[in-house]
Scaffold this motif. Structure first.
Motif, PDB file in Angstrom:
ATOM      1  N   CYS A   1      -4.046   2.388  10.017  1.00 39.46           N
ATOM      2  CA  CYS A   1      -4.021   1.092   9.308  1.00 39.46           C
ATOM      3  C   CYS A   1      -2.637   0.445   9.258  1.00 39.46           C
ATOM      4  CB  CYS A   1      -4.537   1.290   7.889  1.00 39.46           C
ATOM      5  SG  CYS A   1      -4.644  -0.261   6.972  1.00 39.46           S
ATOM      6  N   GLY A   2      -2.598  -0.822   9.583  1.00 40.06           N
ATOM      7  CA  GLY A   2      -1.342  -1.570   9.598  1.00 40.06           C
ATOM      8  C   GLY A   2      -0.718  -1.761   8.228  1.00 40.06           C
ATOM      9  N   LEU A   3      -1.494  -1.550   7.168  1.00 35.67           N
ATOM     10  CA  LEU A   3      -0.938  -1.711   5.818  1.00 35.67           C
ATOM     11  C   LEU A   3      -0.232  -0.447   5.327  1.00 35.67           C
ATOM     12  CD1 LEU A   3      -3.630  -3.668   3.730  1.00 35.67           C
ATOM     13  CD2 LEU A   3      -1.989  -4.522   5.390  1.00 35.67           C
ATOM     14  N   ARG A   4      -0.275   0.637   6.105  1.00 37.64           N
ATOM     15  CA  ARG A   4       0.300   1.914   5.652  1.00 37.64           C
ATOM     16  C   ARG A   4       1.747   1.720   5.195  1.00 37.64           C
ATOM     17  NH1 ARG A   4       2.708   5.246   9.708  1.00 37.64           N
ATOM     18  NH2 ARG A   4       1.604   7.009   8.821  1.00 37.64           N
ATOM     19  N   ALA A   5       2.117   2.470   4.161  1.00 37.16           N
ATOM     20  CA  ALA A   5       3.433   2.306   3.527  1.00 37.16           C
ATOM     21  C   ALA A   5       4.571   2.413   4.541  1.00 37.16           C
ATOM     22  CB  ALA A   5       3.603   3.355   2.433  1.00 37.16           C
ATOM     23  N   GLU A   6       4.373   3.277   5.553  1.00 43.31           N
ATOM     24  CA  GLU A   6       5.444   3.529   6.526  1.00 43.31           C
ATOM     25  C   GLU A   6       5.664   2.373   7.491  1.00 43.31           C
ATOM     26  OE1 GLU A   6       2.993   5.490   5.641  1.00 43.31           O
ATOM     27  OE2 GLU A   6       3.848   7.411   4.998  1.00 43.31           O
ATOM     28  N   ASN A   7       4.769   1.401   7.511  1.00 48.66           N
ATOM     29  CA  ASN A   7       4.939   0.269   8.432  1.00 48.66           C
ATOM     30  C   ASN A   7       5.937  -0.743   7.860  1.00 48.66           C
ATOM     31  OD1 ASN A   7       4.790  -1.806  10.244  1.00 48.66           O
ATOM     32  ND2 ASN A   7       2.650  -2.337   9.810  1.00 48.66           N
TER      33      ASN A   7
ATOM     34  N   HIS B   1     -11.449  15.997  10.808  1.00 53.73           N
ATOM     35  CA  HIS B   1     -11.092  14.709  11.406  1.00 53.73           C
ATOM     36  C   HIS B   1     -10.321  13.855  10.393  1.00 53.73           C
ATOM     37  CE1 HIS B   1     -11.060  11.671  14.384  1.00 53.73           C
ATOM     38  NE2 HIS B   1     -11.919  10.856  13.799  1.00 53.73           N
ATOM     39  N   TYR B   2     -10.729  13.938   9.136  1.00 59.09           N
ATOM     40  CA  TYR B   2     -10.007  13.201   8.086  1.00 59.09           C
ATOM     41  C   TYR B   2      -8.529  13.603   8.109  1.00 59.09           C
ATOM     42  CZ  TYR B   2      -9.233  10.802   3.646  1.00 59.09           C
ATOM     43  OH  TYR B   2      -8.776   9.931   2.673  1.00 59.09           O
ATOM     44  N   ALA B   3      -8.296  14.907   8.263  1.00 64.40           N
ATOM     45  CA  ALA B   3      -6.913  15.406   8.274  1.00 64.40           C
ATOM     46  C   ALA B   3      -6.151  14.938   9.514  1.00 64.40           C
ATOM     47  CB  ALA B   3      -6.914  16.930   8.194  1.00 64.40           C
ATOM     48  N   GLN B   4      -6.864  14.655  10.608  1.00 67.30           N
ATOM     49  CA  GLN B   4      -6.197  14.134  11.810  1.00 67.30           C
ATOM     50  C   GLN B   4      -5.807  12.670  11.656  1.00 67.30           C
ATOM     51  OE1 GLN B   4      -9.289  14.763  14.723  1.00 67.30           O
ATOM     52  NE2 GLN B   4      -8.655  16.881  15.164  1.00 67.30           N
ATOM     53  N   LEU B   5      -6.484  11.977  10.748  1.00 63.87           N
ATOM     54  CA  LEU B   5      -6.277  10.524  10.616  1.00 63.87           C
ATOM     55  C   LEU B   5      -5.382  10.150   9.438  1.00 63.87           C
ATOM     56  CD1 LEU B   5      -9.974   9.285  11.159  1.00 63.87           C
ATOM     57  CD2 LEU B   5      -8.109   9.303  12.839  1.00 63.87           C
ATOM     58  N   HIS B   6      -5.029  11.150   8.632  1.00 62.55           N
ATOM     59  CA  HIS B   6      -4.266  10.861   7.413  1.00 62.55           C
ATOM     60  C   HIS B   6      -3.126  11.855   7.241  1.00 62.55           C
ATOM     61  CE1 HIS B   6      -8.347   9.192   6.692  1.00 62.55           C
ATOM     62  NE2 HIS B   6      -7.677   8.202   6.156  1.00 62.55           N
ATOM     63  N   PRO B   7      -2.065  11.453   6.549  1.00 68.59           N
ATOM     64  CA  PRO B   7      -0.955  12.367   6.289  1.00 68.59           C
ATOM     65  C   PRO B   7      -1.363  13.418   5.260  1.00 68.59           C
ATOM     66  CG  PRO B   7      -0.598  10.288   5.157  1.00 68.59           C
ATOM     67  CD  PRO B   7      -1.833  10.117   5.980  1.00 68.59           C
TER      68      PRO B   7
ATOM     69  N   CYS C   1       0.823  -1.202   0.000  1.00 68.64           N
ATOM     70  CA  CYS C   1       0.000   0.000   0.000  1.00 68.64           C
ATOM     71  C   CYS C   1       0.858   1.253   0.000  1.00 68.64           C
ATOM     72  CB  CYS C   1      -0.928   0.007   1.220  1.00 68.64           C
ATOM     73  SG  CYS C   1      -2.200   1.295   1.120  1.00 68.64           S
ATOM     74  N   SER C   2       0.450   2.225  -0.809  1.00 73.70           N
ATOM     75  CA  SER C   2       1.170   3.499  -0.847  1.00 73.70           C
ATOM     76  C   SER C   2       0.515   4.510   0.098  1.00 73.70           C
ATOM     77  CB  SER C   2       1.168   4.063  -2.272  1.00 73.70           C
ATOM     78  OG  SER C   2      -0.172   4.344  -2.650  1.00 73.70           O
ATOM     79  N   GLY C   3      -0.596   4.141   0.679  1.00 78.86           N
ATOM     80  CA  GLY C   3      -1.317   5.045   1.579  1.00 78.86           C
ATOM     81  C   GLY C   3      -0.584   5.211   2.904  1.00 78.86           C
ATOM     82  N   GLY C   4      -1.007   6.208   3.651  1.00 79.46           N
ATOM     83  CA  GLY C   4      -0.333   6.466   4.920  1.00 79.46           C
ATOM     84  C   GLY C   4      -1.295   6.600   6.091  1.00 79.46           C
ATOM     85  N   CYS C   5      -2.520   6.067   5.965  1.00 78.81           N
ATOM     86  CA  CYS C   5      -3.547   6.186   7.005  1.00 78.81           C
ATOM     87  C   CYS C   5      -2.972   5.840   8.385  1.00 78.81           C
ATOM     88  CB  CYS C   5      -4.723   5.264   6.681  1.00 78.81           C
ATOM     89  SG  CYS C   5      -5.294   5.410   4.968  1.00 78.81           S
ATOM     90  N   TYR C   6      -3.137   6.759   9.332  1.00 77.27           N
ATOM     91  CA  TYR C   6      -2.513   6.594  10.655  1.00 77.27           C
ATOM     92  C   TYR C   6      -3.051   5.412  11.447  1.00 77.27           C
ATOM     93  CZ  TYR C   6      -0.688  11.350   9.936  1.00 77.27           C
ATOM     94  OH  TYR C   6      -0.056  12.467   9.445  1.00 77.27           O
TER      95      TYR C   6
END
Ligand code: 5AD
Length: 356
Positions: free
Chosen positions: A73-79, A171-177, A66-71
């Motif tokens: 979700c365990g699949l986020r790219a940064e994990n 809230h969306y902005a608090q949960l996502h990069p 995943c290229s997403g960065g949702c704060y």
């Protein structure tokens, strides 16, 4: 407190209900009497369109890249702690063929959001549709270019799931990069509609910073958007994410939200989500009793299931899986519902068998 029946009755009849009144109902989720009344109404409303049918969809988790960065979700790219996998076309076809042999006629292919999927997924959808022409194919692969959504629709995809996650832009902005935005999410949902997909939106309950006013706004937002499907589940922390240390979402509030959204959207297809089943032992049945009419058994090849770690403790066996379909059908039967494996289209779509 005594007003709750009146508010719920109005909601179920499509009459005016204020945001304050909805927020009041959300606040009363912990009151068994209120929750019970909401649930009873939700069942009545759902019954008009769907009787006692609960639609089963075979869920294949096709890739954890995943290229997403949702704060959350365990699949986020940064994990970096997650072992990533991607199923081959043959593995996905085989999983669906097995599901088809069990009787399933609706498949959901879900995976992380990646930019290089267009051709592979288009080919896969064509192959699936020619092997199993009477099955519905739903994709859930995040935000994509319009041209990609269009290519997949042309290949034969019927539906697309893309939760809005929260109807509050703040809230969306608090949960996502910063690279992700609520506006972009809405634009994708709009595009999916334009292309003729049956589309699924949805949100999490209990994400850190969410208020009851925000939850009240979900109902109004969804009424306006009017998606064919709505997924609602509790937030569950995943330890390798920025929100890993936060509290999980509350079951009663999730059930209340299911009932409120059902009352507001009588025709929607709404899953009793895996997150709900993971949070409460009997979550699937509670979800159905609160207005849900879809369950998505996991038919991903078993060896990969542990790696699709969007949150900790995710259920992927028992009645959540292909092996458990028979037991699931029995459990649904025991509460007066009937498991159904047909396509299960939204009543406004041509292939629908839902009755009026
Ligand atoms: N808890 C609950 N639900 C989650 N999702 C992702 N991460 C979590 C979590 N930690 C949900 C999101 C997403 C869907 C695939 O799973 O709503 O859209």
């Amino acid at each position: 407190m005594t007003q709750y029946r009146d508010i719920l009755d109005r909601l179920a009849r499509g009459r005016e209900v204020s945001q304050e009144e909805l927020a009041e109902l959300v606040t009363l989720s912990g009151e068994p009497r209120v929750l019970d009344y909401a649930r009873g109404l939700a069942r009545e409303v759902r019954q008009e369109w769907y009787g006692h049918k609960v639609y089963l969809r075979g869920l294949v988790e096709i890739s954890s890249h995943c290229s997403g960065g949702c704060y959350y979700c365990g699949l986020r790219a940064e994990n970096r702690s997650l072992e990533r996998y991607s199923l081959s076309e043959e593995q996905i076809m085989e999983a669906c063929r097995e599901g088809y042999a069990l009787g399933l006629r609706s498949f959901v292919l879900q995976g992380g959001q990646m930019m290089d999927l267009e051709e592979r997924i288009a080919n896969l959808v064509v192959a699936l549709k020619s092997a199993m022409p009477d099955a519905a194919v739903t994709l859930s692969l995040g935000e994509q270019r319009s041209s990609t959504y269009e290519a997949w629709r042309k290949a034969g995809a019927d539906r697309y799931l893309l939760r809005h996650e929260t109807a509050s832009a703040e809230h969306y902005a608090q949960l996502h990069p910063a690279r992700m935005s609520f506006a972009e999410r809405l634009a994708c949902l709009e595009e999916l509609h334009r292309l003729g997909y049956q589309r699924g939106a949805g949100f999490m309950v209990g994400t850190p910073g969410q208020t009851n006013e925000m939850l009240a706004h979900e109902v109004e937002f969804l009424k306006d958007l009017s998606p064919e499907m709505v997924g609602i589940g509790p937030f569950i922390p995943q330890k390798d994410t920025p929100l890993g240390g936060m509290a999980r979402g509350d079951v009663a509030t999730t059930l209340m939200m299911l009932s409120l959204v059902r009352a507001a959207l009588p025709k929607a297809l709404m899953p009793a989500t895996t997150a709900l089943a993971t949070t409460a032992g009997n979550g699937t049945l509670l979800g159905v009793l609160s207005g849900a009419n879809v369950v998505m058994p996991n038919i991903t090849p078993r060896q990969y299931r542990g790696s699709y770690a969007i949150y900790d403790g995710k259920k992927s066996s028992g009645t959540e899986s292909a092996e458990g379909i028979e037991r699931l059908a029995e459990e649904l039967h025991s509460i007066g519902y009937e498991a159904t494996m047909t396509r299960g289209d939204h009543p406004d779509f041509p292939d629908s068998e839902a009755k009026r």
